[in-house]
Motif scaffolding. Sequence first.
Motif, PDB file in Angstrom:
ATOM      1  N   LYS A 131       0.907  -1.154   0.185  1.00 14.47           N
ATOM      2  CA  LYS A 131      -0.031   0.080  -0.154  1.00 14.47           C
ATOM      3  C   LYS A 131       0.919   1.120   0.117  1.00 14.47           C
ATOM      4  CE  LYS A 131      -4.349  -1.714   2.213  1.00 14.47           C
ATOM      5  NZ  LYS A 131      -3.875  -3.438   2.627  1.00 14.47           N
ATOM      6  N   ALA A 132       1.870   1.351   0.544  1.00 12.74           N
ATOM      7  CA  ALA A 132       2.804   2.475   0.702  1.00 12.74           C
ATOM      8  C   ALA A 132       3.368   2.645  -0.745  1.00 12.74           C
ATOM      9  CB  ALA A 132       4.050   2.039   1.872  1.00 12.74           C
ATOM     10  N   GLU A 133       3.309   1.619  -1.549  1.00 10.98           N
ATOM     11  CA  GLU A 133       3.721   1.986  -3.093  1.00 10.98           C
ATOM     12  C   GLU A 133       2.772   2.188  -3.883  1.00 10.98           C
ATOM     13  OE1 GLU A 133       7.001   1.905  -4.151  1.00 10.98           O
ATOM     14  OE2 GLU A 133       8.010   1.230  -2.295  1.00 10.98           O
ATOM     15  N   THR A 134       1.538   2.293  -3.199  1.00  9.65           N
ATOM     16  CA  THR A 134       0.274   2.577  -4.114  1.00  9.65           C
ATOM     17  C   THR A 134      -0.269   4.239  -4.205  1.00  9.65           C
ATOM     18  OG1 THR A 134      -0.131   0.383  -3.597  1.00  9.65           O
ATOM     19  CG2 THR A 134      -2.032   1.737  -3.914  1.00  9.65           C
ATOM     20  N   ASP A 135      -0.949   4.487  -5.127  1.00  7.52           N
ATOM     21  CA  ASP A 135      -1.502   5.680  -5.353  1.00  7.52           C
ATOM     22  C   ASP A 135      -2.950   5.649  -4.588  1.00  7.52           C
ATOM     23  OD1 ASP A 135       0.486   7.375  -6.787  1.00  7.52           O
ATOM     24  OD2 ASP A 135       0.157   5.715  -8.125  1.00  7.52           O
ATOM     25  N   TYR A 136      -3.757   4.643  -5.188  1.00  6.50           N
ATOM     26  CA  TYR A 136      -5.194   4.523  -4.545  1.00  6.50           C
ATOM     27  C   TYR A 136      -5.325   3.282  -4.035  1.00  6.50           C
ATOM     28  CZ  TYR A 136      -6.302   8.913  -7.016  1.00  6.50           C
ATOM     29  OH  TYR A 136      -6.250  10.132  -7.717  1.00  6.50           O
ATOM     30  N   CYS A 137      -5.931   3.179  -3.019  1.00 10.87           N
ATOM     31  CA  CYS A 137      -6.300   1.708  -2.712  1.00 10.87           C
ATOM     32  C   CYS A 137      -8.060   1.726  -2.897  1.00 10.87           C
ATOM     33  CB  CYS A 137      -6.359   1.536  -1.060  1.00 10.87           C
ATOM     34  SG  CYS A 137      -4.813   0.782  -0.490  1.00 10.87           S
ATOM     35  N   CYS A 138      -8.417   0.431  -3.058  1.00 14.26           N
ATOM     36  CA  CYS A 138      -9.823   0.305  -3.369  1.00 14.26           C
ATOM     37  C   CYS A 138     -10.395  -1.086  -2.713  1.00 14.26           C
ATOM     38  CB  CYS A 138     -10.382   0.296  -4.739  1.00 14.26           C
ATOM     39  SG  CYS A 138      -9.725  -1.327  -5.573  1.00 14.26           S
ATOM     40  N   THR A 139     -11.623  -1.512  -2.542  1.00 10.67           N
ATOM     41  CA  THR A 139     -12.231  -2.618  -2.003  1.00 10.67           C
ATOM     42  C   THR A 139     -13.035  -2.918  -3.251  1.00 10.67           C
ATOM     43  OG1 THR A 139     -14.171  -1.907  -1.141  1.00 10.67           O
ATOM     44  CG2 THR A 139     -12.122  -1.971   0.200  1.00 10.67           C
ATOM     45  N   ASN A 161     -16.036  -0.477  -3.992  1.00 12.88           N
ATOM     46  CA  ASN A 161     -15.722   0.724  -4.615  1.00 12.88           C
ATOM     47  C   ASN A 161     -14.686   0.964  -5.944  1.00 12.88           C
ATOM     48  OD1 ASN A 161     -13.182   0.931  -3.248  1.00 12.88           O
ATOM     49  ND2 ASN A 161     -13.794   2.996  -2.010  1.00 12.88           N
ATOM     50  N   ALA A 162     -14.196  -0.423  -6.244  1.00 18.08           N
ATOM     51  CA  ALA A 162     -13.165  -0.346  -7.119  1.00 18.08           C
ATOM     52  C   ALA A 162     -13.482   0.198  -8.285  1.00 18.08           C
ATOM     53  CB  ALA A 162     -12.980  -1.950  -7.621  1.00 18.08           C
ATOM     54  N   VAL A 163     -14.694  -0.027  -8.931  1.00 15.30           N
ATOM     55  CA  VAL A 163     -15.302   0.691 -10.165  1.00 15.30           C
ATOM     56  C   VAL A 163     -15.189   2.373 -10.210  1.00 15.30           C
ATOM     57  CG1 VAL A 163     -17.286   1.149 -11.679  1.00 15.30           C
ATOM     58  CG2 VAL A 163     -16.712  -1.218 -11.029  1.00 15.30           C
ATOM     59  N   GLN A 164     -15.618   2.797  -8.868  1.00 11.44           N
ATOM     60  CA  GLN A 164     -15.743   4.327  -8.757  1.00 11.44           C
ATOM     61  C   GLN A 164     -14.209   4.814  -8.660  1.00 11.44           C
ATOM     62  OE1 GLN A 164     -18.049   2.152  -7.094  1.00 11.44           O
ATOM     63  NE2 GLN A 164     -19.322   3.314  -5.903  1.00 11.44           N
ATOM     64  N   VAL A 165     -13.076   3.914  -7.982  1.00 12.34           N
ATOM     65  CA  VAL A 165     -11.974   4.496  -7.751  1.00 12.34           C
ATOM     66  C   VAL A 165     -11.247   4.657  -9.115  1.00 12.34           C
ATOM     67  CG1 VAL A 165      -9.590   3.952  -6.601  1.00 12.34           C
ATOM     68  CG2 VAL A 165     -11.504   3.701  -5.395  1.00 12.34           C
ATOM     69  N   SER A 178      -3.002   6.338   0.448  1.00  9.39           N
ATOM     70  CA  SER A 178      -3.836   5.599  -0.631  1.00  9.39           C
ATOM     71  C   SER A 178      -5.105   5.075   0.148  1.00  9.39           C
ATOM     72  CB  SER A 178      -2.972   4.339  -1.242  1.00  9.39           C
ATOM     73  OG  SER A 178      -2.414   3.552  -0.017  1.00  9.39           O
ATOM     74  N   ILE A 179      -4.994   4.873   1.398  1.00 14.06           N
ATOM     75  CA  ILE A 179      -6.053   4.358   2.241  1.00 14.06           C
ATOM     76  C   ILE A 179      -7.271   5.032   2.220  1.00 14.06           C
ATOM     77  CG2 ILE A 179      -6.952   2.997   4.180  1.00 14.06           C
ATOM     78  CD1 ILE A 179      -4.180   1.760   4.521  1.00 14.06           C
ATOM     79  N   GLU A 180      -6.616   6.348   2.647  1.00 18.89           N
ATOM     80  CA  GLU A 180      -7.553   7.551   3.011  1.00 18.89           C
ATOM     81  C   GLU A 180      -8.393   8.031   1.606  1.00 18.89           C
ATOM     82  OE1 GLU A 180      -5.932   9.472   6.961  1.00 18.89           O
ATOM     83  OE2 GLU A 180      -5.435  10.571   5.080  1.00 18.89           O
ATOM     84  N   ARG A 181      -7.588   7.779   0.415  1.00 17.52           N
ATOM     85  CA  ARG A 181      -8.297   8.025  -0.958  1.00 17.52           C
ATOM     86  C   ARG A 181      -9.479   7.013  -1.104  1.00 17.52           C
ATOM     87  NH1 ARG A 181      -2.944   9.243  -4.506  1.00 17.52           N
ATOM     88  NH2 ARG A 181      -3.068  11.494  -4.165  1.00 17.52           N
ATOM     89  N   MET A 182      -9.296   5.716  -0.564  1.00 15.42           N
ATOM     90  CA  MET A 182     -10.291   4.682  -0.729  1.00 15.42           C
ATOM     91  C   MET A 182     -11.477   5.101   0.159  1.00 15.42           C
ATOM     92  SD  MET A 182      -9.727   0.858   0.653  1.00 15.42           S
ATOM     93  CE  MET A 182      -9.883   1.122   2.305  1.00 15.42           C
ATOM     94  N   ILE A 183     -11.289   5.340   1.447  1.00 15.16           N
ATOM     95  CA  ILE A 183     -12.150   5.518   2.297  1.00 15.16           C
ATOM     96  C   ILE A 183     -13.152   6.844   1.669  1.00 15.16           C
ATOM     97  CG2 ILE A 183     -12.687   6.781   4.638  1.00 15.16           C
ATOM     98  CD1 ILE A 183     -10.742   4.515   5.649  1.00 15.16           C
ATOM     99  N   ALA A 184     -12.494   7.727   1.013  1.00 14.46           N
ATOM    100  CA  ALA A 184     -13.339   8.948   0.796  1.00 14.46           C
ATOM    101  C   ALA A 184     -14.180   8.631  -0.448  1.00 14.46           C
ATOM    102  CB  ALA A 184     -12.151  10.032   0.278  1.00 14.46           C
ATOM    103  N   ILE A 185     -13.841   7.555  -1.315  1.00  7.11           N
ATOM    104  CA  ILE A 185     -14.587   7.296  -2.597  1.00  7.11           C
ATOM    105  C   ILE A 185     -15.519   6.477  -2.401  1.00  7.11           C
ATOM    106  CG2 ILE A 185     -14.349   6.831  -5.037  1.00  7.11           C
ATOM    107  CD1 ILE A 185     -11.542   7.877  -4.960  1.00  7.11           C
ATOM    108  N   GLY A 186     -16.684   6.478  -3.060  1.00  8.18           N
ATOM    109  CA  GLY A 186     -17.679   5.348  -3.125  1.00  8.18           C
ATOM    110  C   GLY A 186     -18.594   5.170  -1.656  1.00  8.18           C
TER     111      GLY A 186
END
Length: 336
Positions: A141-149, A152-156, A328-336
């Motif tokens: 995750k530290a090497e990642t720009d956006y996380c998703c689940t 919300n993968a489609v929205q990310v 990247s995790i906070e971006r995931m939480i904010a989307i979707g």
Amino acid sequence: MTQTETLAPAAAAACAVPAAPADVASLAEEIRELKRDRNAVILAHNYQRPEVQDVADVIGDSLALARFAARTDADVIVFCGVHFMAETAAVLAPEKTVLLPDLEAGCSLADSITAEQLRAWKAEHPDAVVVAYVNTTAEVKAETDYCCTSSNAVQVVQAIPADQEILFLPDMFLGSYVQRVTGRTNMHIWMGECHVHAAIRPGHVSDVLDQHPRAELLVHPECGCSTPAMYLSAAGELPAGRTRFLSTGGMLEYARRAEGDEFVVATETGILYQMEKQNPGKRFIPANPDAICPFMKKITLNKVRDALRDNRHVITVPEEIAERARLSIERMIAIG
Ligand code: 13P
Ligand code: SF4
């Protein structure tokens, strides 16, 4: 009604309660007391054993649990799930004590890519944005720009400009699902898989649907049947308008709202416990009754009690990694 009577037979056998029913009640009481004493909260993923779900304060999918961990005011979070989920909670709530009742609760999907492999992949595509499914280690995750689940993968992916090249990892089935929904052609997909979901094959789904022709089909996009199911559903060969691709939380919500009363469920069988508990008049049939995650089932009531009582298995993430993973995790939480 006992807890195991509400489960499909194969799921019940795999989730066999390691303690006798009387012990379950006294362990649950002990856990409740320890929880009060320590100002703790118990989070359980939808695939957990029934008796573990029953002592949880919150039961949910990866996104819902991460969101809850980020906002709880408890001092201690007992994460009844797998290692990457507890790590995500530790990154989001560094001031809290995060406990994982069994350190062997890993994830075959998270193990399918290392930070070193990701760095090498990024070097081949220096301009690409990295989207990682939450089933990854904190180092990845530290090497990642956006996380998703899965929810919300489609929205990310849709939130990223259309002309931007994307590296999507680590799940190839979720990746092809997202690619098909978004119509994206500039997305490279890592060839990782979850061994539990990959084993739910198109043949399982069609056999079960032949036996239950009225049933709706709920498919987790990590499944080995998900991409063929999308093509078959688009071609009208799967129940028209009755095939849904959903996260575990999405499946539970859909099952509650749907007017139908019969559902074929293509994901890990632990979810059937909540489905049946929340919908007494409806019938849920596993697409593959052997789809049981051995890592999720590592967590037992005894281990939850031991974790709380002995502060066992504190999960921490080095701040240098946590700081980079948090974005990247906070971006995931904010989307979707
Ligand atoms: P969700 O609960 O987010 O759909 O994830 C499924 C899963 O396999 C978690 O490991
Ligand atoms: Fe990992 Fe698959 Fe188990 Fe989920 S079901 S924790 S993805 S191995």
